[in-house]
Design a protein around this motif. Sequence first.
Motif, mmCIF file in Angstrom:
data_model
loop_
_atom_site.group_PDB
_atom_site.id
_atom_site.type_symbol
_atom_site.label_atom_id
_atom_site.label_comp_id
_atom_site.label_asym_id
_atom_site.label_seq_id
_atom_site.Cartn_x
_atom_site.Cartn_y
_atom_site.Cartn_z
ATOM 1 N N UNK A 1 -9.385 -8.303 -13.670
ATOM 2 C CA UNK A 1 -8.200 -7.354 -13.400
ATOM 3 C C UNK A 1 -8.301 -5.840 -12.712
ATOM 4 N N UNK A 2 -7.342 -5.563 -11.822
ATOM 5 C CA UNK A 2 -7.950 -4.414 -10.633
ATOM 6 C C UNK A 2 -8.679 -5.083 -9.563
ATOM 7 N N UNK A 3 -8.972 -5.612 -9.815
ATOM 8 C CA UNK A 3 -9.965 -6.569 -8.500
ATOM 9 C C UNK A 3 -9.233 -6.301 -7.077
ATOM 10 N N UNK A 4 -8.016 -6.397 -7.193
ATOM 11 C CA UNK A 4 -6.630 -6.587 -6.100
ATOM 12 C C UNK A 4 -5.495 -7.740 -5.959
ATOM 13 N N UNK A 5 -5.577 -8.371 -6.577
ATOM 14 C CA UNK A 5 -4.878 -10.031 -6.658
ATOM 15 C C UNK A 5 -3.258 -9.402 -6.338
ATOM 16 N N UNK A 6 -2.721 -8.848 -7.623
ATOM 17 C CA UNK A 6 -1.896 -8.913 -7.477
ATOM 18 C C UNK A 6 -1.197 -8.205 -5.628
ATOM 19 N N UNK A 7 -1.710 -6.575 -5.130
ATOM 20 C CA UNK A 7 -1.290 -5.963 -3.866
ATOM 21 C C UNK A 7 -2.125 -7.270 -3.006
ATOM 22 N N UNK A 8 -2.835 -7.929 -3.028
ATOM 23 C CA UNK A 8 -3.052 -8.866 -1.775
ATOM 24 C C UNK A 8 -1.503 -9.656 -1.838
ATOM 25 N N UNK A 9 -0.733 -9.939 -2.681
ATOM 26 C CA UNK A 9 0.591 -10.958 -2.121
ATOM 27 C C UNK A 9 1.263 -10.016 -2.373
ATOM 28 N N UNK A 10 1.213 -9.072 -2.887
ATOM 29 C CA UNK A 10 2.644 -8.292 -2.539
ATOM 30 C C UNK A 10 2.558 -7.939 -0.709
ATOM 31 N N UNK A 11 1.803 -8.143 -0.804
ATOM 32 C CA UNK A 11 1.874 -7.628 0.857
ATOM 33 C C UNK A 11 2.602 -8.590 1.913
ATOM 34 N N UNK A 12 2.364 -9.962 1.654
ATOM 35 C CA UNK A 12 3.423 -10.607 2.454
ATOM 36 C C UNK A 12 4.875 -10.712 2.846
ATOM 37 N N UNK A 13 5.294 -10.589 1.390
ATOM 38 C CA UNK A 13 6.837 -10.321 1.174
ATOM 39 C C UNK A 13 6.962 -8.457 1.987
ATOM 40 N N UNK A 14 6.267 -8.012 2.039
ATOM 41 C CA UNK A 14 6.254 -6.729 2.719
ATOM 42 C C UNK A 14 6.853 -5.505 1.684
ATOM 43 N N UNK A 15 6.561 -6.113 0.265
ATOM 44 C CA UNK A 15 6.925 -4.670 -1.128
ATOM 45 C C UNK A 15 5.300 -3.405 -0.558
ATOM 46 N N UNK A 16 4.907 -3.592 0.296
ATOM 47 C CA UNK A 16 3.517 -2.447 0.297
ATOM 48 C C UNK A 16 3.144 -2.816 2.239
ATOM 49 N N UNK A 17 2.740 -1.951 2.526
ATOM 50 C CA UNK A 17 2.361 -2.522 3.867
ATOM 51 C C UNK A 17 0.732 -2.022 3.650
ATOM 52 N N UNK A 18 0.124 -2.462 4.009
ATOM 53 C CA UNK A 18 -1.466 -2.329 4.238
ATOM 54 C C UNK A 18 -1.884 -0.996 5.298
ATOM 55 N N UNK A 19 -2.951 -0.648 4.372
ATOM 56 C CA UNK A 19 -3.028 0.928 5.319
ATOM 57 C C UNK A 19 -3.865 0.799 7.088
#
Length: 599
Positions: A376-394
């Motif tokens: 938990x907290x390793x960044x798994x969900x963030x990684x996949x949320x970048x694909x539909x552009x829910x977030x944008x990479x820094x």
Amino acid sequence: MYYIFKHLSSFLAPYKKAFGLAVTLTLVQNGLNYLFPQFIKGVFDQVFPGIKEEKGLLVLLAWCAGIFCLGLLRAVVLRFGIINYEGTANRVAADLRNALYKKLHKVPLSYYGTMRTGDLMARLTLDVQMVQMFFAFVFSHALSSGLTIGAVILLMFLASWKMALIVLAFLPVIIVALVSFSRATARGVKDRQEQAGNLTAVLQENITGIRVVKSFATEEREIEKFKQENWKLRGANLRVTLLNARMLPLLVFFSGVGALVVLGVGGRLVSAGEITIGSFMAFNSYLGLLAWPMWMLAPTLSHIKQAEGSARRLLEIFQAAEEVRPAKPVRRVIRGEIHFEEVSFEYTNPEGTVAVLEGINLRIDPGEKVAVIGLTGSGKSTLVNLIPRLYRPTSGKIYLDGIDLNDWDLASLRRQISLVDQETFLFSTTIGENIAFGAGATGLEAERTRVIINAAQKARIHDFIVSLPEHYNTIVGERGVGLSGGQKQRVAIARALFTNPKILILDDSTSSVDPETEKEIQDSLKELMAGRTTIIVTQRMSMARLADRIILLSSGEIKAEGEHSFLYDSNHYYRLLHDIQLKQVERPEEELLRGLEGL
């Protein structure tokens, strides 16, 4: 007041004719108000001296009829003015709510991490209502008060400049008091509106999380928490109310003193023959007209400041940055090739900047099934949320089918990607509507029903649905209350499959179900993942083994990747995690962490 018209003029513009008519009627009504003292003057100077003559009573009745007609005309003008003000205010408020709701759908997901849901709800309800009140009656009161004060002072000078000067002697004190009151009210209103947002947020969170509250038996603590926030709002309300309570009596006092002085001076001027009794009565009528707007200045200024505060809170939403949309968006059918190139992601909180992903390099082929595992907290969900552009990479780039992800049309991109989240959210509507949530606006009802049933069958939830009394028309409670965790999860999977996605993302989608239900979901997923690029975020080895390739993520970095057999033989941490879960081998947590640190 200028601030509201400057920043909300675009919402008022479509209704400028109705609003302009209302303003015109206000001017007409004010003009009619000034005629009343002239009628009084005429009665005393022209009618009463000859009241004992033969036609004296008829003349008096004629003047009374004129006063009655004037009052009736004022009432008619006032009625149509109110209709136009209220109509404009309601339309502006409706347009504001629609625009705000639309804006909230255009801001990035990160925006909701900085705002409390309850505060947003307060802005769309309480603050919009405050702006509506401004257009409904506050502005008309302010306009009418300003016109009345200016016109009445002029008419007072025409009636008797000596008595007018006496009245004006009190104005500087009143103006200074009003300016001080206005500033204090602005601060008080701002604090009150912010506290109202806090209270709404506490209420929303507790109602949404009522199961957690009850399961931990913390009702009394949450009641006390709400009570404290409620008392803070009460205090903020009282501070604004006390400001009004100070100002209004002051205005009433000065009005009374002014009337007393005018009565004494006016009586002396009448006895000296400098003015007629009719002029004196007319002057007192003007003084009566002046009393109402002077009394209304305090609450009107308070309402204006409240409306300005609400307008500022609404503009904060309108001024929020929206999701970036390309000038020439790419719209095409996705093949499913995903390429991460030196991708990093971080966010900022009050403690500083937190790095979530660092230098991710990853390529996923079309139709490939990839599992991402890690603590938990390793960044798994963030990684996949970048694909539909829910977030944008820094920093770094993500390519989809060889095209920069930022160049894709957002709607086209997201319609071809389905995400089944770890926290299943169902809307308070029918099961069928929940499954067809991603449907377009067009299409035949029969075809839509067929696709819904097909998706439900693939998700292994159809048999359960048809066992319900209303079948697919069964209403599920808010957030899916009434369904078990596994049932909600399979409805969510059916919803994901309804759109026939090219990329399927399963973010810990079996984390909340029992092993038997997980096995049933896995059996359905094996068929569903065929021919689709699939990314499985999980901490369960049984789910990870459904993939062609497994990615081991730790502290935002890819530590290892490969097939199950390769990782099991070559990676100590992966082998520990696998054995603990599937072979019931007991390992101390310290050894597990040491294995992770050795990656």
